[in-house]
Design a protein around this motif. Structure first.
Motif, PDB file in Angstrom:
ATOM      1  N   SER A   1      -6.509  -3.632  -0.987  1.00  0.00           N
ATOM      2  CA  SER A   1      -6.905  -4.022   0.376  1.00  0.00           C
ATOM      3  C   SER A   1      -7.798  -5.243   0.353  1.00  0.00           C
ATOM      4  CB  SER A   1      -7.617  -2.858   1.069  1.00  0.00           C
ATOM      5  OG  SER A   1      -6.761  -1.738   1.189  1.00  0.00           O
TER       6      SER A   1
ATOM      7  N   LEU B   1      -6.273   1.427  -3.954  1.00  0.00           N
ATOM      8  CA  LEU B   1      -6.046   0.985  -2.573  1.00  0.00           C
ATOM      9  C   LEU B   1      -7.163   0.070  -2.093  1.00  0.00           C
ATOM     10  CD1 LEU B   1      -4.688   4.225  -0.851  1.00  0.00           C
ATOM     11  CD2 LEU B   1      -3.394   2.233  -1.639  1.00  0.00           C
TER      12      LEU B   1
ATOM     13  N   THR C   1       1.051   4.030  -2.981  1.00  0.00           N
ATOM     14  CA  THR C   1       0.783   5.453  -2.731  1.00  0.00           C
ATOM     15  C   THR C   1       1.953   6.316  -3.179  1.00  0.00           C
ATOM     16  OG1 THR C   1      -0.595   4.839  -0.834  1.00  0.00           O
ATOM     17  CG2 THR C   1       0.144   7.113  -0.940  1.00  0.00           C
TER      18      THR C   1
ATOM     19  N   ILE D   1       0.835  -1.212   0.000  1.00  0.00           N
ATOM     20  CA  ILE D   1       0.000   0.000   0.000  1.00  0.00           C
ATOM     21  C   ILE D   1       0.865   1.254   0.000  1.00  0.00           C
ATOM     22  CG2 ILE D   1      -1.610   1.327   1.437  1.00  0.00           C
ATOM     23  CD1 ILE D   1      -2.875  -1.354   2.239  1.00  0.00           C
TER      24      ILE D   1
END
Length: 461
Positions: A157, A153, A32, A28
């Motif tokens: 996830s 994301l 990002t 993650i």
């Protein structure tokens, strides 16, 4: 208290969850950061080139060239995400790629409107944006709402959650299988320890070659040693009980005779001849008791004294012992032959004790008019063979013949004056000098005892 298998399963699950969580978090963060770097590269491509600088340099309030440039750069701006651009005049939007909505005042936009510069973006900023002042109150502003990032994301996830659930389930299955195999040996080891505490020395079935398997092997060896020690202790206890019982029995008989005869002499009026006969019996039984006690003391002394070392002529020593028994052998009409030669470096007195006990037994148990042969020979090892043609030894008596107070001929034991200690003394004496005393016999035909000296004894010095 938790079982080892439970602890292993929990540890495996926690480790798996921790690893997957770390991987997910790293994924993650990298996603990002990559998204932010992509925005930086896009801003650099669009707003740091000669065409844009030319537009800014020639700008005179006409936004058409700027608008055309932004429209041409739309494919670059929105290559991997949705980014909107705005043209502001004195803080008011006059043109935008987006219809509707309210422009949010960010820190970058506020700084540029106040005459400053757009700063670098970071992970904690409200939005990804870039502002540039054209002068005369005109500002170009580009903003990324990060909707694409949030969508990515969300997908990552969800994928990570699925991987986490699958990984934990797989780890649970593997840990259950591994812990079951691992704890199986531990359970066997625990059961073996419990059995050992109850005096049951059972072997553990070892199927693995790891540290647990090695521990089980060591435990089995320890169990064997303890079992051997325990058996030896039991044999020693049994031997001690038998020894006490035998001593009591051997002493009880002469004591009973002495007691009864002395009471008879004290209470009855007997003639002189009867008194002498009774006193002779008492004296004989007292000698028997003294002989038993003396032999027991000799045995005890043997167990404590070290052997001496001197050159011993075995032929001469056998002849000397035979001479001391000549009266007894002549009474039975026995012929004693001594042949061979040899010498050893050992304890003369202990060898003499062995030969005396062997010859004494041969004289006692040989038939009248029989023969006894004593042969000294030296082949690989020096040996003394004592053979008689007497009554022999029964097979069931062979393994007990060297035990204390054991008599093969139980019916004639006391008639011949034996105490059952002579062969035990001979065996213990042989052990002290490092020799081996063995016997072979055939019932009703012969008995032959062999004293075999070790190699160190046979080296003449």
């Amino acid at each position: 208290m938790k079982k080892i298998s439970t602890k292993l399963n929990l540890a495996m699950l926690l480790i798996t969850a921790a690893v997957l969580t770390f991987v997910g978090a790293a994924l993650i963060v990298n996603l990002t950061l990559g998204y932010y770097r992509n925005f930086e590269r896009t801003v650099t491509l669009v707003f740091e080139n000669e065409r844009f600088f030319d537009i800014c340099r020639d700008f005179d309030g006409d936004i058409s060239p700027l608008l055309t440039y932004l429209e041409d750069s739309d494919s670059v701006l929105n290559q991997n995400s949705q980014r909107d651009y705005y043209i502001l005049k004195d803080g008011n939007v006059i043109k935008s790629s987006r219809t509707g909505g309210i422009l949010k005042m960010t820190s970058n936009l506020k700084q540029v409107l106040d005459g400053g510069f757009s700063t670098d973006r970071d992970l904690t900023s409200d939005a990804l944006d870039f502002a540039f002042s054209l002068g005369d109150g005109y500002t170009v502003y580009v903003v990324d709402t990060r909707r694409e990032l949030f969508s990515q994301l969300r997908d990552v996830s969800l994928l990570f959650l699925q991987a986490l659930l699958f990984g934990v389930a797989l780890a649970a299955a593997l840990s259950f299988f591994i812990s079951k195999r691992l704890t199986a040996s531990i359970k066997k080891l625990e059961k073996g320890a419990r059995d050992m505490s109850r005096g049951q020395f059972k072997q553990i079935d070892v199927k693995t070659r790891d540290e647990i398997g090695s521990l089980c092997t060591v435990f089995n060896e320890m169990g064997k040693q303890i079992q051997n020690d325990f058996d030896e202790f039991e044999r020693a206890e049994q031997a001690q009980r038998e020894f006490v019982a035998n001593v009591s029995h051997e002493l009880k008989t002469p004591l009973t005779v002495i007691k009864s005869y002395s009471q008879t002499l004290r209470t009855l009026n007997v003639d002189r001849e009867t008194q002498c006969r009774f006193l002779a019996t008492v004296d004989s039984e007292a000698d028997r008791m003294a002989g038993i006690v003396g032999q027991l003391l000799y045995l005890s002394k043997l167990e404590q004294q070290p052997a001496a070392h001197e050159q011993v002529d075995l032929f001469k020593l056998c002849g000397d012992v035979a001479d001391t028994l000549k009266i007894e052998s002549d009474k039975k009409g026995l012929t004693v032959y001594i042949t061979g030669s040899g010498s050893v470096l050992s304890d003369r007195e202990l060898i003499k004790t062995i030969i005396y006990n062997l010859l004494s037994n041969a004289v006692k148990y040989s038939r009248p008019g029989g023969e006894i042969s004593v042969r000294v020979c030296k082949d690989e090892q020096t040996c003394i063979h004592v053979r008689d043609n007497g009554q022999g030894i029964a097979p069931e008596d062979m393994e007990h013949i060297f035990e204390r107070f054991y008599r093969a001929d139980k019916s004639r034991g006391r008639d011949t004056g034996g105490t059952g200690l002579g062969l035990a003394i001979a065996k213990e004496s042989a052990r002290i000098i490092g020799a081996e005393l063995t016997v072979k016999s055939e019932l009703g035909k012969f008995s032959e005892f062999t004293l075999k000296f070790n190699a160190e004894n046979t080296q003449n010095k």
